[in-house]
Scaffold this active site. Structure first.
Site: not given
Length: 522
Positions: A58, A344-346, A363
């Site tokens: 991520m 997709d990332t945080v 990200s």
């Protein structure tokens, strides 16, 4: 109040400081930084960087970040830690090679990583402890490893084909994704973080670390000068009102304006009178999203190339777009976005004892980014360049020194009762719609904070209205009757984290069950 006889989780209430993010270890270490005397900036950096080994598909130091820093009683600061295309970026070369859209898995898709410079800038200007303390937890876990969490393992197993060359050695174990509970470490990146903790940004953008990265990126023309020129920009957020609340978003090249436009469109309808989990609301939201994202795809770009921001945010624009919505019939889907679908990332948010709030999103774009990693240190490169357009003359056209349109957006909501809420919704393109959905859950339907994150989601992408299993089949049938092509997504839509600084000073934290994380405090 949730039904305590059904599965679920309660919001977390504390007095002093809190972190909410998508992995428990990152939340824990952020809170430890607060307890050791650090502020929310120190803690957010600690937790965010640690997520690079907890959720390596991520995010990571080869990626970008955006943040909103909100001191109590002072203006909010927007931090743009997104990287630029290299000086040799040439859209004509890619078009001549037959590309209609940006490649996703080649060095051309790699923009200069901006997150490390942003973390250094944030620490120096707003932190209290310094990088040595902020990076210490991540260095330890990158060296020793982290047991892989269930959601991470599930994602990882489906993404191994993306990894190329050195990335397969650094991010697979015996050629396969690690399973649940398997320890995973990134010792090469731990060494990079040790150098950054000691020498700051120069340890990443110059010298051996930069040379290691350039050895992988040289085929596309990246140079040492491109890395040396990386810089973080700061400024003011953009904002808009909805149902008495004020939503602050990061300005372009993030897509925050899309969330504001979508809320302006929704304000033309009586959302509060609709069943919060019914087909009528889901339909109106889907139509508003189509129109808002169509505007995004036309106008959003590098800050120096976004010319229609005022038009996007004007009330008249929203009214004209809302008039196009038929409550009984779905609109055609807009033209495809300039970027591929991804999720997709945080995101991490931290609030400290002084009520300094940080809303930060970090990200590498698609799952495992470009799939490319540096040989020695294993720095996985983002493919944010895939967010550019190859349409000649488009504001978001690939070009030297430009920043691509980004999906990642941190949010901050100020409520009429004096409460303030840093929050973020992960999920790629969904993020703007997710911001709007969360705000309307809270403001139109009075759903409690944890319930507002738990609530089922829907989102139109690539001509299909994705409707989570949390909706009953009758809702899907009603949406199909309105002309939507309806499907249940393979993966949950996004994820979210939020902390509400209540008017009485108590901190209320919520964490989306679609991820492995939690909200904790002290």
């Amino acid at each position: 109040m949730r039904d305590f006889q059904s599965p679920g989780r309660s919001a977390v209430y504390v007095d002093n400081g809190m972190c909410a993010t998508s992995h428990p270890l990152a939340a824990q270490e952020a809170v430890r930084i607060l307890q050791a005397g650090g502020n929310a900036v120190d803690a957010a950096i600690a937790g965010a960087v640690l997520l690079g080994v907890c959720e390596p598909h991520m995010t990571g130091i080869g990626g970008d970040c955006f943040a909103l820093i909100a001191p109590e009683g002072a203006p909010v600061v927007a931090i743009n830690g997104s990287g630029r295309a290299h000086a040799a970026a040439d859209p004509e070369r890619l078009r001549a090679a037959g590309h209609k859209v940006m490649p996703q898995d080649a060095p051309d898709a790699v923009t200069i990583p901006g997150a490390v410079d942003a973390f250094c800038t944030m620490s120096e200007n707003w932190g209290r402890l310094g990088l040595t303390d902020s990076l210490a937890p991540a260095i330890r876990y990158f060296d020793d490893g982290v047991p892989v969490a269930p959601r991470v393992a599930d994602d990882w197993a489906g993404m191994t084909g993306v990894l190329q060359g050195a990335a397969r050695r650094h991010f697979l174990q015996d050629g396969a994704a690690p399973g649940v509970g398997t320890r995973f470490a990134l010792p090469g990146q731990a060494e990079v973080l040790r150098r950054v903790a000691k020498d700051g940004r120069a340890a990443f953008y110059d010298g051996e670390v930069a040379e290691d990265m350039l050895a992988t990126l040289a085929p596309a023309g990246h140079t040492a000068e491109d890395f040396a020129a990386a810089r973080t920009d700061t400024g003011a957020p953009i904002s808009g009102g909805y149902a008495g609340a004020t939503l602050s978003e990061h300005p372009p090249n993030g897509q925050g304006a899309t969330a504001l436009l979508m809320l302006n469109i929704l304000a033309q309808f009586d959302i509060a009178s609709m069943d919060p989990f019914g087909a009528e609301r889901a339909h109106i939201e889907a139509e508003a999203a189509k129109l808002a994202y169509d505007a995004r795809n036309r106008f959003m770009a590098d800050p120096d190339h976004t010319a229609r921001l005022d038009h996007m945010l004007a009330p008249e624009t929203a009214k004209r777009l809302a008039a196009l919505i038929d409550p009984a019939r779905a609109l055609p889907s807009p033209a495809s976005a300039s970027e591929a679908v991804h999720r997709d990332t945080v995101y991490i948010t931290v609030v400290d004892r002084d009520r300094l709030a940080v809303s930060l999103i970090y990200s590498i774009f698609h799952g495992f980014g470009s799939g490319l990693a540096s040989e020695r240190f294993g720095i996985l490169f983002q493919n944010r360049g895939a967010g550019f357009s190859l349409e000649a003359g488009h504001p978001n056209e690939f070009g030297p020194g430009k920043r691509p349109m980004h999906t990642i957006i941190p949010g901050l909501l100020d409520l009429p009762d004096g409460a303030r809420m840093p929050f973020g919704v992960m999920g790629g393109q969904y993020q703007s719609a997710g911001h709007a959905r969360l705000v309307t859950n809270l403001r139109d339907h009075g759903i409690d904070l944890q319930g507002a994150l738990d609530a089922p989601r829907s989102f139109p992408e690539d001509g299909t209205l994705m409707v989570e299993r949390g909706y009953p089949d009758a809702v899907r049938a009603a949406l199909a009757d309105k002309g939507h092509k309806v499907a249940i997504p393979d993966r949950a839509i996004g994820g979210a984290q939020a902390i509400r600084i209540r008017a009485d000073g108590v901190l209320e934290g919520a964490s989306d069950p679609r991820k492995d994380g939690c909200a904790i405090g002290y």
